[in-house]
Design a protein around this motif. Structure first.
Motif, PDB file in Angstrom:
ATOM      1  N   PRO A   1       0.827  -1.213   0.000  1.00 15.19           N
ATOM      2  CA  PRO A   1       0.000   0.000   0.000  1.00 15.19           C
ATOM      3  C   PRO A   1       0.859   1.259   0.000  1.00 15.19           C
ATOM      4  O   PRO A   1       1.960   1.287   0.557  1.00 15.19           O
ATOM      5  CB  PRO A   1      -0.801  -0.130   1.307  1.00 15.19           C
ATOM      6  CG  PRO A   1       0.028  -1.017   2.175  1.00 15.19           C
ATOM      7  CD  PRO A   1       0.688  -1.984   1.240  1.00 15.19           C
ATOM      8  N   GLN A   2       0.358   2.293  -0.638  1.00 12.20           N
ATOM      9  CA  GLN A   2       1.077   3.564  -0.679  1.00 12.20           C
ATOM     10  C   GLN A   2       1.001   4.249   0.685  1.00 12.20           C
ATOM     11  O   GLN A   2      -0.079   4.358   1.264  1.00 12.20           O
ATOM     12  CB  GLN A   2       0.457   4.494  -1.722  1.00 12.20           C
ATOM     13  CG  GLN A   2       0.588   4.045  -3.161  1.00 12.20           C
ATOM     14  CD  GLN A   2      -0.060   5.057  -4.114  1.00 12.20           C
ATOM     15  OE1 GLN A   2      -1.033   5.726  -3.771  1.00 12.20           O
ATOM     16  NE2 GLN A   2       0.489   5.159  -5.312  1.00 12.20           N
ATOM     17  N   PRO A   3       2.110   4.757   1.218  1.00 15.03           N
ATOM     18  CA  PRO A   3       2.032   5.540   2.453  1.00 15.03           C
ATOM     19  C   PRO A   3       1.293   6.846   2.199  1.00 15.03           C
ATOM     20  O   PRO A   3       1.381   7.430   1.106  1.00 15.03           O
ATOM     21  CB  PRO A   3       3.499   5.783   2.812  1.00 15.03           C
ATOM     22  CG  PRO A   3       4.251   5.612   1.542  1.00 15.03           C
ATOM     23  CD  PRO A   3       3.494   4.588   0.742  1.00 15.03           C
ATOM     24  N   LEU A   4       0.568   7.303   3.201  1.00 15.40           N
ATOM     25  CA  LEU A   4      -0.186   8.547   3.071  1.00 15.40           C
ATOM     26  C   LEU A   4       0.776   9.742   3.087  1.00 15.40           C
ATOM     27  O   LEU A   4       1.659   9.831   3.935  1.00 15.40           O
ATOM     28  CB  LEU A   4      -1.193   8.679   4.219  1.00 15.40           C
ATOM     29  CG  LEU A   4      -2.054   9.951   4.227  1.00 15.40           C
ATOM     30  CD1 LEU A   4      -2.992   9.974   3.020  1.00 15.40           C
ATOM     31  CD2 LEU A   4      -2.848  10.050   5.526  1.00 15.40           C
ATOM     32  N   VAL A   5       0.586  10.652   2.146  1.00 17.43           N
ATOM     33  CA  VAL A   5       1.369  11.883   2.079  1.00 17.43           C
ATOM     34  C   VAL A   5       0.448  13.070   2.360  1.00 17.43           C
ATOM     35  O   VAL A   5      -0.579  13.231   1.701  1.00 17.43           O
ATOM     36  CB  VAL A   5       2.037  12.058   0.698  1.00 17.43           C
ATOM     37  CG1 VAL A   5       2.798  13.390   0.639  1.00 17.43           C
ATOM     38  CG2 VAL A   5       2.976  10.902   0.398  1.00 17.43           C
ATOM     39  N   SER A   6       0.804  13.866   3.349  1.00 17.39           N
ATOM     40  CA  SER A   6       0.055  15.089   3.662  1.00 17.39           C
ATOM     41  C   SER A   6       0.704  16.250   2.924  1.00 17.39           C
ATOM     42  O   SER A   6       1.894  16.529   3.117  1.00 17.39           O
ATOM     43  CB  SER A   6       0.068  15.365   5.161  1.00 17.39           C
ATOM     44  OG  SER A   6      -0.598  14.348   5.880  1.00 17.39           O
ATOM     45  N   ILE A   7      -0.077  16.928   2.081  1.00 12.60           N
ATOM     46  CA  ILE A   7       0.412  18.095   1.346  1.00 12.60           C
ATOM     47  C   ILE A   7      -0.208  19.343   1.962  1.00 12.60           C
ATOM     48  O   ILE A   7      -1.435  19.494   1.987  1.00 12.60           O
ATOM     49  CB  ILE A   7       0.075  17.997  -0.151  1.00 12.60           C
ATOM     50  CG1 ILE A   7       0.719  16.749  -0.760  1.00 12.60           C
ATOM     51  CG2 ILE A   7       0.544  19.254  -0.881  1.00 12.60           C
ATOM     52  CD1 ILE A   7       0.501  16.610  -2.259  1.00 12.60           C
TER      53      ILE A   7
ATOM     54  N   TYR B   1     -13.680  22.873  -4.006  1.00 12.85           N
ATOM     55  CA  TYR B   1     -12.828  21.702  -4.175  1.00 12.85           C
ATOM     56  C   TYR B   1     -13.028  20.687  -3.047  1.00 12.85           C
ATOM     57  O   TYR B   1     -13.017  19.475  -3.288  1.00 12.85           O
ATOM     58  CB  TYR B   1     -11.361  22.125  -4.246  1.00 12.85           C
ATOM     59  CG  TYR B   1     -10.936  22.547  -5.625  1.00 12.85           C
ATOM     60  CD1 TYR B   1     -10.887  21.629  -6.672  1.00 12.85           C
ATOM     61  CD2 TYR B   1     -10.576  23.866  -5.890  1.00 12.85           C
ATOM     62  CE1 TYR B   1     -10.500  22.020  -7.938  1.00 12.85           C
ATOM     63  CE2 TYR B   1     -10.175  24.258  -7.161  1.00 12.85           C
ATOM     64  CZ  TYR B   1     -10.149  23.317  -8.181  1.00 12.85           C
ATOM     65  OH  TYR B   1      -9.766  23.702  -9.446  1.00 12.85           O
ATOM     66  N   ALA B   2     -13.211  21.168  -1.822  1.00 14.93           N
ATOM     67  CA  ALA B   2     -13.432  20.254  -0.700  1.00 14.93           C
ATOM     68  C   ALA B   2     -14.717  19.457  -0.888  1.00 14.93           C
ATOM     69  O   ALA B   2     -14.834  18.327  -0.390  1.00 14.93           O
ATOM     70  CB  ALA B   2     -13.481  21.032   0.610  1.00 14.93           C
ATOM     71  N   GLY B   3     -15.671  20.035  -1.624  1.00 11.96           N
ATOM     72  CA  GLY B   3     -16.933  19.350  -1.862  1.00 11.96           C
ATOM     73  C   GLY B   3     -16.861  18.255  -2.902  1.00 11.96           C
ATOM     74  O   GLY B   3     -17.752  17.399  -2.969  1.00 11.96           O
TER      75      GLY B   3
ATOM     76  N   LEU C   1      -4.182  19.373   2.642  1.00 10.45           N
ATOM     77  CA  LEU C   1      -4.568  20.332   3.671  1.00 10.45           C
ATOM     78  C   LEU C   1      -4.535  21.732   3.087  1.00 10.45           C
ATOM     79  O   LEU C   1      -3.459  22.300   2.836  1.00 10.45           O
ATOM     80  CB  LEU C   1      -3.633  20.235   4.869  1.00 10.45           C
ATOM     81  CG  LEU C   1      -3.668  18.904   5.627  1.00 10.45           C
ATOM     82  CD1 LEU C   1      -2.439  18.748   6.507  1.00 10.45           C
ATOM     83  CD2 LEU C   1      -4.928  18.806   6.474  1.00 10.45           C
ATOM     84  N   LEU C   2      -5.718  22.302   2.847  1.00  8.97           N
ATOM     85  CA  LEU C   2      -5.829  23.674   2.355  1.00  8.97           C
ATOM     86  C   LEU C   2      -6.112  24.574   3.548  1.00  8.97           C
ATOM     87  O   LEU C   2      -7.167  24.463   4.183  1.00  8.97           O
ATOM     88  CB  LEU C   2      -6.955  23.789   1.318  1.00  8.97           C
ATOM     89  CG  LEU C   2      -6.855  22.866   0.097  1.00  8.97           C
ATOM     90  CD1 LEU C   2      -8.038  23.132  -0.838  1.00  8.97           C
ATOM     91  CD2 LEU C   2      -5.531  23.046  -0.631  1.00  8.97           C
TER      92      LEU C   2
ATOM     93  N   VAL D   1      -8.823  18.479   3.109  1.00  7.83           N
ATOM     94  CA  VAL D   1      -9.213  18.977   4.426  1.00  7.83           C
ATOM     95  C   VAL D   1      -9.072  20.492   4.380  1.00  7.83           C
ATOM     96  O   VAL D   1      -7.964  21.011   4.191  1.00  7.83           O
ATOM     97  CB  VAL D   1      -8.320  18.394   5.542  1.00  7.83           C
ATOM     98  CG1 VAL D   1      -8.721  18.965   6.896  1.00  7.83           C
ATOM     99  CG2 VAL D   1      -8.401  16.871   5.545  1.00  7.83           C
ATOM    100  N   LEU D   2     -10.174  21.202   4.533  1.00 11.98           N
ATOM    101  CA  LEU D   2     -10.166  22.664   4.466  1.00 11.98           C
ATOM    102  C   LEU D   2     -10.184  23.246   5.865  1.00 11.98           C
ATOM    103  O   LEU D   2     -11.047  22.916   6.679  1.00 11.98           O
ATOM    104  CB  LEU D   2     -11.364  23.167   3.661  1.00 11.98           C
ATOM    105  CG  LEU D   2     -11.561  24.685   3.612  1.00 11.98           C
ATOM    106  CD1 LEU D   2     -10.339  25.381   3.023  1.00 11.98           C
ATOM    107  CD2 LEU D   2     -12.819  25.036   2.811  1.00 11.98           C
ATOM    108  N   ILE D   3      -9.234  24.122   6.141  1.00 12.72           N
ATOM    109  CA  ILE D   3      -9.143  24.790   7.440  1.00 12.72           C
ATOM    110  C   ILE D   3      -9.198  26.290   7.194  1.00 12.72           C
ATOM    111  O   ILE D   3      -8.331  26.850   6.513  1.00 12.72           O
ATOM    112  CB  ILE D   3      -7.828  24.415   8.161  1.00 12.72           C
ATOM    113  CG1 ILE D   3      -7.760  22.896   8.378  1.00 12.72           C
ATOM    114  CG2 ILE D   3      -7.703  25.158   9.487  1.00 12.72           C
ATOM    115  CD1 ILE D   3      -6.367  22.377   8.629  1.00 12.72           C
ATOM    116  N   ASP D   4     -10.215  26.944   7.735  1.00 13.79           N
ATOM    117  CA  ASP D   4     -10.368  28.391   7.596  1.00 13.79           C
ATOM    118  C   ASP D   4      -9.994  29.043   8.918  1.00 13.79           C
ATOM    119  O   ASP D   4     -10.525  28.674   9.972  1.00 13.79           O
ATOM    120  CB  ASP D   4     -11.819  28.728   7.220  1.00 13.79           C
ATOM    121  CG  ASP D   4     -12.016  30.206   6.950  1.00 13.79           C
ATOM    122  OD1 ASP D   4     -11.058  30.866   6.498  1.00 13.79           O
ATOM    123  OD2 ASP D   4     -13.129  30.708   7.207  1.00 13.79           O
ATOM    124  N   LYS D   5      -9.084  29.997   8.883  1.00 13.91           N
ATOM    125  CA  LYS D   5      -8.551  30.583  10.096  1.00 13.91           C
ATOM    126  C   LYS D   5      -8.296  32.071   9.917  1.00 13.91           C
ATOM    127  O   LYS D   5      -8.224  32.576   8.795  1.00 13.91           O
ATOM    128  CB  LYS D   5      -7.225  29.900  10.469  1.00 13.91           C
ATOM    129  CG  LYS D   5      -6.204  29.936   9.342  1.00 13.91           C
ATOM    130  CD  LYS D   5      -4.934  29.176   9.686  1.00 13.91           C
ATOM    131  CE  LYS D   5      -4.041  29.995  10.601  1.00 13.91           C
ATOM    132  NZ  LYS D   5      -3.508  31.202   9.950  1.00 13.91           N
TER     133      LYS D   5
END
Length: 284
Positions: free
Chosen positions: A2-8, A54-56, A37-38, A62-66
């Motif tokens: 399996p491919q390891p998960l990459v967080s961008i 795009y998140a939809g 991660l946007l 994963v959308l984070i609004d701050k």
């Protein structure tokens, strides 16, 4: 296997003119096991709305609004949210080559590298044409100028070998930025000091890399350019910096260079090159 998960991790601030191009380049990677991660850093334009769209349509996003806090704090927040085995970074006005993540992970797995560093493309748009020239040739398209940057030949290195090569160009984008590299997430999570420096006006990514290198043991250089850095007017690199802040930041990072090479027992050998960093000018 399996491919390891990459967080961008993608920090976003007022990027409405570029964010769709950026996100599409990530979504279309040949490597599919991604956590995207946007992080919207208080944008005042429609960047958030574009990201929501795009998140939809892509469950990997994963959308984070701050509230606005700057790129360093935003990247650090992304590090806290990331769950992947590897970490990758993209700026909102740039793009990835289609096979970027696949190549980075392949080299990381094949060499058991803690850090993979790759060549990148610097793209400059053509200068605006004069009104007279535009009127004479309204359909004429002038191409972008593309240059590839990178210093290392393809292959694996140990810590001492990488440190020696780093000293050849201590102020370069190639070594200093985060977006042409793949990081082992476990190493970042195990050391609280591996963060972007939120108190620096610039080079907060070089601080991250110098901190990370303290704990990394195995390195790999990928000679294929995997990242498209758009060197456009108005981008962060064209921001006018306070000369006093530049000197202060350089002095701070010089101390981190010094400590890193002292830790490796290489300071006396590379002292002249470390001092070179104080006056060096990056290629971009």
């Amino acid at each position: 296997m399996p491919q390891p998960l990459v967080s961008i991790i993608v920090p976003i601030y007022n990027a409405q003119d570029h964010i769709a191009r950026c996100v599409e380049s990530i979504r279309r990677q040949t490597y599919e096991n991604l956590e995207i991660l946007l992080l919207n850093d208080g944008s005042q334009d429609v960047s958030l709305q574009v990201c929501q769209m795009y998140a939809g349509v892509d469950k990997r996003i994963v959308l984070i609004d701050k509230a606005n806090s700057g790129v360093a704090a935003t990247r650090n927040l992304g590090l806290r949210y990331a769950t992947g085995e590897y970490l990758q970074f993209v700026d909102a006005d740039d793009t990835l080559q289609p096979n970027a993540t696949e190549l980075l992970v392949d080299r990381a797995l094949g060499s058991d590298a803690d850090l993979v560093i790759a060549h990148y493309n610097r793209i400059r748009p053509p200068r605006p044409r004069s009104e007279e020239a535009a009127a004479r040739h309204p359909q004429a398209l002038r191409p972008d100028r593309v240059q590839t940057f990178g210093f290392l030949l393809e292959g694996a290195m140990n810590k001492e070998e990488f440190a020696a090569r780093l000293m050849q160009e201590p102020a370069s984008f190639y070594y200093g930025v985060m977006w042409n590299k793949l990081y082992r997430a476990a190493l970042v999570r195990a050391h609280e000091d591996v963060v972007c420096a939120e108190d620096l006006d610039w080079s907060e990514d070089l601080y991250f890399n110098l901190s990370y290198i303290r704990y990394a043991e195995r390195f790999y250089a990928l000679s294929t350019p995997i990242y498209n850095y758009y060197n456009t007017p108005g981008s962060a690199v064209h921001t006018v910096l306070n000369p006093v802040n530049v000197v202060t930041t350089r002095a701070t990072l010089f101390n981190y260079y010094k400590e890193l090479y002292e830790q490796m027992g290489l300071y006396e050998e590379y002292k002249p090159q470390i001092y070179k960093y104080l006056v060096a000018i990056a290629e971009s």
